[in-house]
Design a protein around this motif. Structure first.
Motif, PDB file in Angstrom:
ATOM      1  N   GLU A 185       0.825  -1.206   0.000  1.00  0.00           N
ATOM      2  CA  GLU A 185       0.000   0.000   0.000  1.00  0.00           C
ATOM      3  C   GLU A 185       0.863   1.262   0.000  1.00  0.00           C
ATOM      4  N   LYS A 186       1.935   1.258   0.808  1.00  0.00           N
ATOM      5  CA  LYS A 186       2.813   2.427   0.821  1.00  0.00           C
ATOM      6  C   LYS A 186       3.516   2.585  -0.519  1.00  0.00           C
ATOM      7  N   LEU A 187       4.005   1.487  -1.065  1.00  0.00           N
ATOM      8  CA  LEU A 187       4.692   1.543  -2.353  1.00  0.00           C
ATOM      9  C   LEU A 187       3.771   2.080  -3.444  1.00  0.00           C
ATOM     10  N   GLN A 188       2.540   1.607  -3.440  1.00  0.00           N
ATOM     11  CA  GLN A 188       1.592   2.037  -4.471  1.00  0.00           C
ATOM     12  C   GLN A 188       1.194   3.492  -4.282  1.00  0.00           C
ATOM     13  N   GLY A 189       1.186   3.967  -3.039  1.00  0.00           N
ATOM     14  CA  GLY A 189       0.936   5.385  -2.788  1.00  0.00           C
ATOM     15  C   GLY A 189       2.066   6.261  -3.301  1.00  0.00           C
ATOM     16  N   ILE A 190       3.313   5.819  -3.078  1.00  0.00           N
ATOM     17  CA  ILE A 190       4.465   6.563  -3.594  1.00  0.00           C
ATOM     18  C   ILE A 190       4.426   6.578  -5.119  1.00  0.00           C
ATOM     19  N   LEU A 191       4.110   5.425  -5.708  1.00  0.00           N
ATOM     20  CA  LEU A 191       4.044   5.336  -7.161  1.00  0.00           C
ATOM     21  C   LEU A 191       3.023   6.316  -7.720  1.00  0.00           C
ATOM     22  N   ALA A 192       1.859   6.408  -7.089  1.00  0.00           N
ATOM     23  CA  ALA A 192       0.817   7.314  -7.570  1.00  0.00           C
ATOM     24  C   ALA A 192       1.303   8.759  -7.563  1.00  0.00           C
ATOM     25  N   THR A 193       2.045   9.125  -6.510  1.00  0.00           N
ATOM     26  CA  THR A 193       2.582  10.486  -6.418  1.00  0.00           C
ATOM     27  C   THR A 193       3.605  10.746  -7.523  1.00  0.00           C
ATOM     28  N   VAL A 194       4.490   9.773  -7.733  1.00  0.00           N
ATOM     29  CA  VAL A 194       5.531   9.941  -8.752  1.00  0.00           C
ATOM     30  C   VAL A 194       4.916   9.956 -10.149  1.00  0.00           C
ATOM     31  N   GLU A 195       3.870   9.163 -10.361  1.00  0.00           N
ATOM     32  CA  GLU A 195       3.189   9.188 -11.653  1.00  0.00           C
ATOM     33  C   GLU A 195       2.551  10.553 -11.921  1.00  0.00           C
ATOM     34  N   ALA A 196       2.010  11.175 -10.877  1.00  0.00           N
ATOM     35  CA  ALA A 196       1.449  12.518 -11.028  1.00  0.00           C
ATOM     36  C   ALA A 196       2.532  13.512 -11.424  1.00  0.00           C
ATOM     37  N   ASP A 197       3.744  13.365 -10.825  1.00  0.00           N
ATOM     38  CA  ASP A 197       4.869  14.224 -11.204  1.00  0.00           C
ATOM     39  C   ASP A 197       5.272  13.974 -12.653  1.00  0.00           C
ATOM     40  N   ALA A 198       5.235  12.704 -13.061  1.00  0.00           N
ATOM     41  CA  ALA A 198       5.604  12.364 -14.441  1.00  0.00           C
ATOM     42  C   ALA A 198       4.640  13.001 -15.440  1.00  0.00           C
ATOM     43  N   LYS A 199       3.365  12.973 -15.123  1.00  0.00           N
ATOM     44  CA  LYS A 199       2.364  13.572 -16.015  1.00  0.00           C
ATOM     45  C   LYS A 199       2.552  15.088 -16.106  1.00  0.00           C
ATOM     46  N   SER A 200       2.860  15.694 -14.977  1.00  0.00           N
ATOM     47  CA  SER A 200       3.098  17.135 -14.971  1.00  0.00           C
ATOM     48  C   SER A 200       4.329  17.490 -15.801  1.00  0.00           C
ATOM     49  N   ALA A 201       5.344  16.629 -15.711  1.00  0.00           N
ATOM     50  CA  ALA A 201       6.572  16.887 -16.447  1.00  0.00           C
ATOM     51  C   ALA A 201       6.368  16.790 -17.949  1.00  0.00           C
ATOM     52  N   GLN A 202       5.370  16.013 -18.375  1.00  0.00           N
ATOM     53  CA  GLN A 202       5.103  15.831 -19.806  1.00  0.00           C
ATOM     54  C   GLN A 202       4.277  16.968 -20.400  1.00  0.00           C
ATOM     55  N   GLN A 203       3.671  17.760 -19.546  1.00  0.00           N
ATOM     56  CA  GLN A 203       2.805  18.832 -20.021  1.00  0.00           C
ATOM     57  C   GLN A 203       3.613  20.055 -20.455  1.00  0.00           C
TER      58      GLN A 203
END
Length: 323
Positions: free
Chosen positions: A305-323
């Protein structure tokens, strides 16, 4: 069942002794019951080969795991323990190209893979529209800043050239290491997807180059310091006493760089896969991992659960970086 039986067969409750024919009847009945119980125990007792299989109550299963370091001895130990403790036969598929294990997992050629940290996984998921999930942490390996001339990051002179890897995965982490060492500041504190464009102030001259060349640039004197990934540092023979800074594995900024076992989302709660991921932290395995990595591994036992929470945060950063 644990695979072992009690030393003694079950016994009937003690009864009060009586005289006459009743005693004979009770004795005969008791003998019959004991015989039946003994027969059932013998029929259900596991054979010697079953007990030797590790005593696991799990049904036999084969799990295919994608890795990128098949030569490491701890994977043989891992497979042995998986068979003994979980009744799982582990099959490995070794990859030399990091771009292949995630698509292979998606296409069900693998059941798990273990080769990447969460930042790499997040970048893959966002870029490919996938939803692979981490189910067990392994370790964080600190990313070091080396120098052959200076013994501390604060000793680097103004405008000194510092090499960092120029690939999307390692550039941001290298910048974060330099920031934690007080050599630069990043916009909004930086993220796992920062680039040199996000540098707001810098004491040093940051030189992004191919990751395979950072050690060479350091050793030939063309830079005063360099971020060097562990595999290239080992190949170049860089000693630990030339490390002048590194990221802190206990910091929140290092969380995206924890390595993990990864599964398809549909299998993220598979109990056998979860047990396999947890097995990595058996002392016989972690001792070998440390031996092969010079004691640099910082093991983490974070929950899925913690790992998947960190992943979700990093994925949000990745999407922002692509914009």
């Amino acid at each position: 069942m644990s695979g072992t039986e009690p030393d003694d067969a079950p016994t009937l409750p003690q009864r009060e002794r009586r005289r006459g024919p009743i005693i004979t009847t009770i004795v005969v009945a008791a003998a019959v019951v004991v015989a039946v119980i003994a027969t059932l125990v013998l029929v259900n007792r596991p054979s010697g080969s079953d007990a030797a299989a590790g005593g696991s109550s799990e049904p036999a299963r084969t799990v295919t795991i994608g890795i990128a370091d098949i030569s490491q001895p701890y994977w043989k130990t891992f497979a042995t323990l998986a068979k003994q403790q979980l009744n799982v036969s582990v099959k490995y598929v070794n990859f030399t190209d990091y771009s292949q294990p995630n698509p292979a997992l998606k296409q069900k050629q693998l059941d798990l893979n273990e080769f990447q940290h969460l930042q790499y996984l997040a970048n893959y998921n966002v870029t490919n529209g996938d939803d692979l999930q981490p189910i067990g942490a392994t370790a964080i390996y600190p990313l070091p800043l080396y120098s052959t001339k200076y013994d501390d990051a604060s000793a680097l002179p103004a405008k000194a050239k510092v090499a960092i890897p120029n690939d999307a995965v390692n550039e941001a982490r290298g910048l974060l290491v330099l920031q934690s060492a007080g050599l630069l500041t990043l916009k909004d504190g930086g993220t796992a997807f920062s680039t040199t464009k996000d540098i707001e102030t810098a004491k040093v001259d940051v030189q992004p180059i191919d990751a395979s060349q950072t050690a060479t640039a350091l050793k030939n004197g063309s830079v005063a310091a360099a971020i060097v990934n562990k595999n290239y540092a080992v190949d170049a023979g860089l000693p630990k006493d030339q490390v002048i800074a590194k990221d802190d594995p206990a910091s929140a900024g290092a969380e995206p760089y924890v390595n993990a076992f990864v599964a398809r989302k549909a299998d993220a709660k598979d109990p056998v896969l979860l047990k396999l991921a947890a097995l990595y932290h058996d002392a016989s395995i972690t001792d070998e991992v440390q031996k092969e990595n010079g004691g640099d591994a910082v093991f983490q036992t974070w929950s899925p659960e913690k790992l998947q929470g960190i992943l979700a945060t990093v994925e949000a950063d990745a999407k922002s970086a692509q914009q």
